[in-house]
Design a protein around this motif. Structure first.
Motif, PDB file in Angstrom:
ATOM      1  N   UNK A 177       0.943  -1.197  -0.040  1.00  0.00           N
ATOM      2  CA  UNK A 177       0.003   0.210   0.124  1.00  0.00           C
ATOM      3  C   UNK A 177       0.693   1.360   0.093  1.00  0.00           C
ATOM      4  N   UNK A 178       0.418   2.264  -0.795  1.00  0.00           N
ATOM      5  CA  UNK A 178       0.928   3.502  -0.709  1.00  0.00           C
ATOM      6  C   UNK A 178       0.126   4.644   0.099  1.00  0.00           C
ATOM      7  N   UNK A 179       0.717   5.138   0.821  1.00  0.00           N
ATOM      8  CA  UNK A 179      -0.031   6.396   1.618  1.00  0.00           C
ATOM      9  C   UNK A 179       1.146   7.441   1.930  1.00  0.00           C
ATOM     10  N   UNK A 180       0.921   8.743   1.384  1.00  0.00           N
ATOM     11  CA  UNK A 180       1.811   9.736   1.761  1.00  0.00           C
ATOM     12  C   UNK A 180       2.557  10.083   0.351  1.00  0.00           C
ATOM     13  N   UNK A 181       2.340  11.336  -0.031  1.00  0.00           N
ATOM     14  CA  UNK A 181       2.772  11.787  -1.186  1.00  0.00           C
ATOM     15  C   UNK A 181       3.303  13.206  -1.275  1.00  0.00           C
ATOM     16  N   UNK A 182       4.425  13.316  -1.914  1.00  0.00           N
ATOM     17  CA  UNK A 182       4.930  14.623  -2.222  1.00  0.00           C
ATOM     18  C   UNK A 182       5.441  14.889  -3.552  1.00  0.00           C
ATOM     19  N   UNK A 183       5.314  16.279  -4.110  1.00  0.00           N
ATOM     20  CA  UNK A 183       5.911  16.387  -5.365  1.00  0.00           C
ATOM     21  C   UNK A 183       7.285  16.170  -5.617  1.00  0.00           C
ATOM     22  N   UNK A 184       7.594  15.557  -6.769  1.00  0.00           N
ATOM     23  CA  UNK A 184       9.137  14.901  -7.055  1.00  0.00           C
ATOM     24  C   UNK A 184      10.018  15.838  -6.963  1.00  0.00           C
ATOM     25  N   UNK A 185       9.801  17.362  -7.015  1.00  0.00           N
ATOM     26  CA  UNK A 185      10.692  18.432  -6.746  1.00  0.00           C
ATOM     27  C   UNK A 185      11.194  18.461  -5.332  1.00  0.00           C
ATOM     28  N   UNK A 186      10.227  17.959  -4.350  1.00  0.00           N
ATOM     29  CA  UNK A 186      10.514  18.205  -2.861  1.00  0.00           C
ATOM     30  C   UNK A 186      11.503  17.372  -2.317  1.00  0.00           C
ATOM     31  N   UNK A 187      11.845  17.511  -1.109  1.00  0.00           N
ATOM     32  CA  UNK A 187      12.952  16.561  -0.610  1.00  0.00           C
ATOM     33  C   UNK A 187      11.926  15.519   0.067  1.00  0.00           C
ATOM     34  N   UNK A 188      12.687  14.348  -0.463  1.00  0.00           N
ATOM     35  CA  UNK A 188      11.755  12.872  -0.057  1.00  0.00           C
ATOM     36  C   UNK A 188      12.043  12.643   1.480  1.00  0.00           C
ATOM     37  N   UNK A 189      12.879  13.216   2.273  1.00  0.00           N
ATOM     38  CA  UNK A 189      13.194  12.947   3.717  1.00  0.00           C
ATOM     39  C   UNK A 189      11.994  13.467   4.311  1.00  0.00           C
ATOM     40  N   UNK A 190      11.054  14.496   3.818  1.00  0.00           N
ATOM     41  CA  UNK A 190       9.870  15.088   4.382  1.00  0.00           C
ATOM     42  C   UNK A 190       8.914  14.222   4.633  1.00  0.00           C
ATOM     43  N   UNK A 191       8.589  13.253   3.721  1.00  0.00           N
ATOM     44  CA  UNK A 191       7.827  12.088   3.826  1.00  0.00           C
ATOM     45  C   UNK A 191       7.881  11.311   5.068  1.00  0.00           C
ATOM     46  N   UNK A 192       9.309  11.013   5.482  1.00  0.00           N
ATOM     47  CA  UNK A 192       9.440  10.214   6.780  1.00  0.00           C
ATOM     48  C   UNK A 192       9.076  10.951   8.045  1.00  0.00           C
TER      49      UNK A 192
END
Length: 414
Positions: free
Chosen positions: A241-256
């Motif tokens: 399952x996928x839950x949690x999304x950010x635009x690709x230009x953002x810092x992915x560390x923000x998701x965690x």
């Protein structure tokens, strides 16, 4: 059973175009396709397959065709050979009575497939003893059909209607009705050109992990999904399952680091564990990957994976009864969330939030979650569903922006 090594060839999108051109020349049904990460391969193409609407209980069912998995010589991945390819729509109808654009389920059986393995080598696999037709191998080794023009004019969803649904969900959370729910909306459009060429161009441009295409007189489904709903190989079950999304230009560390996204993902993981636990060997349900951050077309996603061992005698129908519709597009608790969503969403979700995939008597079953999925009816009308999970920390404006971010990889095509 017959397997032939064809060797190096074209990109899956180019081969799909060549097979489509061949089908037109011969007056045979269009090809169907799985492209990305399916059955341990880069692509699985059905060169021609007659698809038709079916009863929802029949989708992905193999009945007496189900057998033990076979193995390809020199490869630890199962041979696919053939099987049923199609889709199953999201089952719930809005209380307002809105209907879906396409049949509730459609698909068809193919005796043969063309498969591109992880090393880029193409294979012909058939459940019959028939050799690979020369025209099919030529479509792989020399795919000459050019891309064809297409165009979709999109109309944006009603922002206020979506906002109203999000606010209702937030109130239901405050009242203790649900902990989380996925509130969705729809872009609608008018298409010119063939859906297959939209799909081929979209796959080549965005490289989604779980892309699938099925077409028939009933319409077409072009799914650019990044998400695995369910796989079964032997008795091994898996869902991511996928839950949690950010635009690709953002810092992915923000998701965690996002309390909201992490909480949402963990809630859905628990829901998947519960779903699979209904038909699993007791004690076999495990979380093999928790809160991984992975790229998808236009966005970063927070992804987890749950695995389990199916109880003896478990059928595909049993799996779908236990786990469908996918947990990540419903809510927690699942049953109550589905009831409430039918009040909050004015449109029927249709294929969106259902599943598209393939069931093979040799290799097992793999289904995506039908998100990033464009539905084409026979009259050229299109639907693209988008949505996001709502928790107590959700902001309606941010949720609307997430819908736009998820649609952007498709809106920017053409």
């Amino acid at each position: 059973m017959r397997i032939e090594r064809i060797g190096d060839g074209g990109d899956p999108a180019d081969v799909l175009r060549a097979l489509a051109s061949l089908a037109v020349d011969r007056g045979t049904p269009a090809p169907a396709a799985l492209i990305g990460d399916w059955f341990g391969s880069l692509a699985v193409l059905a060169p021609t397959v007659h698809t038709a609407p079916v009863g929802t209980a029949s989708a992905f069912g193999l009945s007496d065709r189900e057998t033990d998995t076979a193995q390809e010589p020199g490869n630890d991945r199962p041979v696919i050979g053939g099987g049923w390819i199609g889709y199953l729509s999201y089952p719930d109808t809005p209380v307002g009575g809105a209907t879906a654009a396409l049949p509730a389920a459609a698909g068809g059986w193919t005796d043969s497939v063309l498969r591109q393995d992880r090393d880029g080598c193409w294979w012909y696999e058939s459940l019959t003893d028939d050799p690979c037709p020369t025209a099919w191998s030529d479509a792989i080794t020399a795919p000459t059909a050019p891309a064809q023009p297409w165009r979709i004019e999109w109309t944006a969803p009603d922002r206020e209607s979506h906002r109203h649904g999000v606010l209702q969900c937030l109130e239901a959370i405050r009242q203790g009705e649900v902990y989380q729910a996925c509130v969705c909306t729809q872009f609608r459009g008018r298409a010119e050109g063939e859906p297959l060429h939209f799909f081929a161009d979209a796959v080549a441009a965005t490289r989604p992990a779980r892309a699938a295409f099925v077409q028939g007189e009933w319409g077409a489904v072009a799914s650019l999904s990044p998400e695995l709903f369910l796989s079964r190989h032997g008795d091994l079950l898996r869902s991511s399952p996928i839950k949690g999304t950010l635009p690709i230009a953002d810092d992915p560390d923000r998701l965690r680091a996002s309390v909201k996204d992490v909480a949402e993902n963990v809630m859905i993981v628990d829901l998947v564990r519960n779903d699979l636990g209904r038909i699993a060997v007791p004690g076999s349900v495990t979380v093999t990957d928790l809160l991984g951050v992975y790229p998808a077309p236009g966005v970063w996603h927070l992804v987890s994976t749950v695995a389990a061992t199916a109880a003896p005698g478990t059928t595909t129908a049993d799996l779908l009864e236990a786990a469908f519709p996918p947990a990540s597009v419903t809510g927690c608790p699942k049953h109550r969330a589905r009831q409430l969503l039918s009040h909050w969403e004015p449109d029927h979700r249709g294929v969106y939030c259902g599943a598209v995939g393939f069931a093979s008597p040799l290799a097992g079953t793999e289904l995506n979650v039908a998100i990033r999925t464009v539905e084409f009816d026979p009259d050229g009308n299109t639907v693209l569903g988008v949505g996001g999970g709502i928790t107590i920390d959700s902001d309606p404006d941010a949720e609307w922006q997430e819908c736009l971010d998820k649609a952007s990889s498709i809106m920017s095509l053409g």
